[in-house]
Enzyme design. Structure first.
Site, PDB file in Angstrom:
ATOM      1  N   CYS A 159      56.923  57.337  91.931  1.00 16.35           N
ATOM      2  CA  CYS A 159      56.533  55.921  91.970  1.00 16.35           C
ATOM      3  C   CYS A 159      55.377  55.676  92.934  1.00 16.35           C
ATOM      4  CB  CYS A 159      57.731  55.053  92.327  1.00 16.35           C
ATOM      5  SG  CYS A 159      58.555  55.487  93.874  1.00 16.35           S
ATOM      6  N   HIS A 201      60.963  52.774  96.661  1.00 20.53           N
ATOM      7  CA  HIS A 201      60.108  52.482  95.505  1.00 20.53           C
ATOM      8  C   HIS A 201      58.762  51.932  95.972  1.00 20.53           C
ATOM      9  CE1 HIS A 201      59.259  52.010  91.347  1.00 20.53           C
ATOM     10  NE2 HIS A 201      59.346  50.701  91.307  1.00 20.53           N
ATOM     11  N   ASP A 216      54.414  46.759  87.947  1.00 19.79           N
ATOM     12  CA  ASP A 216      55.102  48.012  88.257  1.00 19.79           C
ATOM     13  C   ASP A 216      54.854  48.974  87.100  1.00 19.79           C
ATOM     14  OD1 ASP A 216      56.787  50.143  88.772  1.00 19.79           O
ATOM     15  OD2 ASP A 216      58.415  48.903  89.536  1.00 19.79           O
TER      16      ASP A 216
END
Length: 595
Positions: A159, A201, A216
């Site tokens: 991520c 994250h 995202d």
């Protein structure tokens, strides 16, 4: 941290398109959906530039703020970026968007990317369809920061790498972008868990039209299957410019300003708030009650309702099974009543179908039960949904005599009727928790009658208890099996109930025929039994036992007569369809009690 595919969900993998290797010293051409995005790559100390495809000659630079050392940095979010909670349901996005305007752009990625919004969209689409989540790297305790060149070469990252690549490409395109670290309700998340320690994250904020917006690309690209821990490309539009009031449900930034909410939420609120999965909104859900992730039963029952913007099919699982609940469909959502079979903590999952053939998980509750209602013992064969609805109308069943899903009968008998669309056949079966009843016998407790366009189901219960009356349909001209549409829950508390089966009917029993007597499929021995039927399109009718007993047609159109059951074990009703023939067909069969 990626999103996960919950149990019961399935996802169709998208093609992982090959891409040439890239190096920091070479010029790289990246092909996206058949269109070329050209990137000029410079040495490490130089700033890469996107060339003509992003039309940088026409761009307008936004002002960067200077810090106390004279370095420039993007403007931090302020009051005009904050969205007053809650989401007003007008859009899932943080700025007005007509997604149809992106159809060509999404197909041809960056062919015509002129505005900042189009550049961001092109970068987002390319990353979501080409970069795979690196599960092994994500599981390492030391979360390494992937370099953009390594990501382009391997087409894999975690991520942090997704966010870093997205930020780098946006800045190359002249768009302000920031990487935002924080906590997430992604892969491995358990309902109600607490968050502490290292952030798990990272995502991005982009500056468009004078305000900050959230994206995202990790979660936009696909999912990790919780059972196999394998990544699957599955594009998710939800995480592009998501409305901050929805983004906060599964993203909590390290800096509260990046919530873009007024007032911002606390970490404790983030932990306890109800988590609506992205599919909740993607499939048109608007709200759900209760709004807390942990619910308690009241007198052994818990209730969940969902409001949707369009008719939607739902299903549920309690501890992984579709049992112990009544789910009824509404045109604007659904209602679910759950009756846990034991005290303790239970996992309740709710799924929705939407426009695809796949049911996706949209909600998950932790259900606490302190008391079990022993009087509510639902049949294991009670499938969902219960009761007629917009879906049964869509399948050809209309104007039901019983619109409510539960039917109470004091004497163990009931009659259910409804209009049936032309060309549609109906099949029904009765299911209790009596394992001794065979599938053939289950249908024998129902006698189906047809009067013009209306179908009637006469039901006689074999004993007291709760039963599922299942309704199936099939278009006569189409091959294949009957499809389940819905069921009723039949309830009878009268312990004296002990109805026998109806007579067995054969293929020649016409849909428009009507049986008045005898309705019981088991006749008494050594008796004269009266018969009365309405039969269409026949020349003669008779009853055959030890002897043959003719039936006569009266003025009202009914065939009448009687038959002696002496000396026989079975009695048949037979018809002659053509007066010029002498071959009789069986249409009904009765059994005779032993003497």
């Amino acid at each position: 941290m990626p999103q996960s595919v919950a149990g019961g969900e399935s996802a169709k993998a998208k093609e992982n398109r090959p891409m040439p290797h890239a190096s920091w010293e070479d010029t790289q051409e990246i092909f996206a959906n058949g269109t070329q995005l050209t990137v000029e790559v410079h040495p490490r100390d130089a700033m890469p530039q996107l060339l003509k495809k992003f039309s940088l000659a026409k761009r307008t630079y936004v002002r960067l703020q200077g810090d106390k050392n004279g370095n420039t940095r993007p403007r931090q979010p302020g009051g005009k970026d904050a969205h007053a909670y809650p989401w007003d349901r007008s859009s899932l996005k943080s700025m007005p968007l007509d997604l149809r305007q992106f159809e060509k752009l999404d197909t041809y990625a960056s062919q015509e990317a002129h505005s900042d919004l189009e550049k961001v969209r092109a970068i987002w689409i390319w990353i979501c369809h080409h970069i795979e989540y690196d599960i092994e790297a994500a599981q390492e305790k030391d979360r390494q920061a992937f370099k953009p060149t390594d990501i382009l070469r391997t087409q894999k990252t975690n991520c942090d790498g997704y966010a870093g690549l997205f930020e780098k490409m946006c800045r190359i395109a002249g768009v302000q972008c920031m990487t935002v670290p924080g906590y997430s309700k992604g892969f491995g998340y358990q309902t109600g868990q607490s968050f502490s320690g290292e952030f798990d994250h990272a995502w991005n904020a982009v500056y468009l039209d004078g305000r900050w917006h959230l994206v995202d690309s990790t979660w936009g690209s696909g999912l990790v299957d919780s059972a196999t821990s394998k990544f699957t490309f599955l594009y998710n539009e939800f995480y592009f410019l998501t409305h901050p009031a929805l983004f906060i449900e599964d993203h909590f930034p390290d800096n509260k300003n990046w919530q873009l909410l007024k007032p911002p939420q606390s970490l404790r609120q983030f932990e306890s708030n109800m988590y609506h999965k992205s599919e909740f909104y993607n499939k048109g859900m608007l709200s759900a009650q209760p709004e807390t992730s942990t619910i308690k039963t009241v007198n052994g029952k818990a209730m969940v309702t969902i409001e949707s913007c369009a008719p939607t099919l739902f299903m549920f699982m309690l501890n992984g099974k579709q049992e112990h609940g009544l789910l009824s469909l509404r045109k604007n959502g659904m209602k679910l009543e759950v009756y846990p079979p034991t005290v303790g903590t239970h996992k309740l999952q709710i799924f929705a179908k939407g426009n695809s053939d796949v049911y996706s998980s949209v909600l998950e509750y932790t259900l606490t039960c302190n008391h079990v209602d022993v009087d509510v013992q639902l049949p294991a064969e009670l499938h969902q949904p219960v009761g007629p609805s917009w879906f049964s109308e869509q399948m050809g069943i209309m104007k039901p005599s019983h619109p409510h899903p539960i039917i109470h009968t004091s004497d163990g008998r009931c009659s259910v009727s409804f209009d049936v669309e032309e060309g549609v056949s109906v099949l029904a079966s009765l299911h209790g928790d009596d394992g001794l009843i065979t599938e053939e016998t289950q249908r024998r407790y129902i006698f189906q009658l047809q009067r013009e366009k209306r179908t009637e189901l006469k039901v006689q219960l074999p004993h007291a208890g709760k039963f599922a009356l299942k309704i199936f349909v099939k278009k006569r001209q189409e091959p294949g099996n009957y499809l389940f549409v819905f069921n009723y829950l039949l309830c009878c508390t009268n312990t004296k109930v002990n109805w026998p089966v109806f007579p067995e009917s054969f293929g020649n029993w016409g849909q428009d025929n009507e049986l008045l007597e005898p309705l019981t499929g088991v006749l008494p021995a050594n008796r004269n039994v009266p018969f009365k039927l309405k039969l269409h399109g026949i020349a003669k009718a008779l009853v055959k036992g030890q002897d043959t007993w003719p039936l006569t047609l009266n003025s009202e159109g009914y065939w009448e007569g009687s038959c002696s059951t002496a000396g026989c074990q079975e009695v048949y009703v037979m018809v002659l369809e053509n007066a010029n023939h002498n071959f009789y067909s069986y249409i009904l069969k009765y059994k005779v009690n032993a003497q």
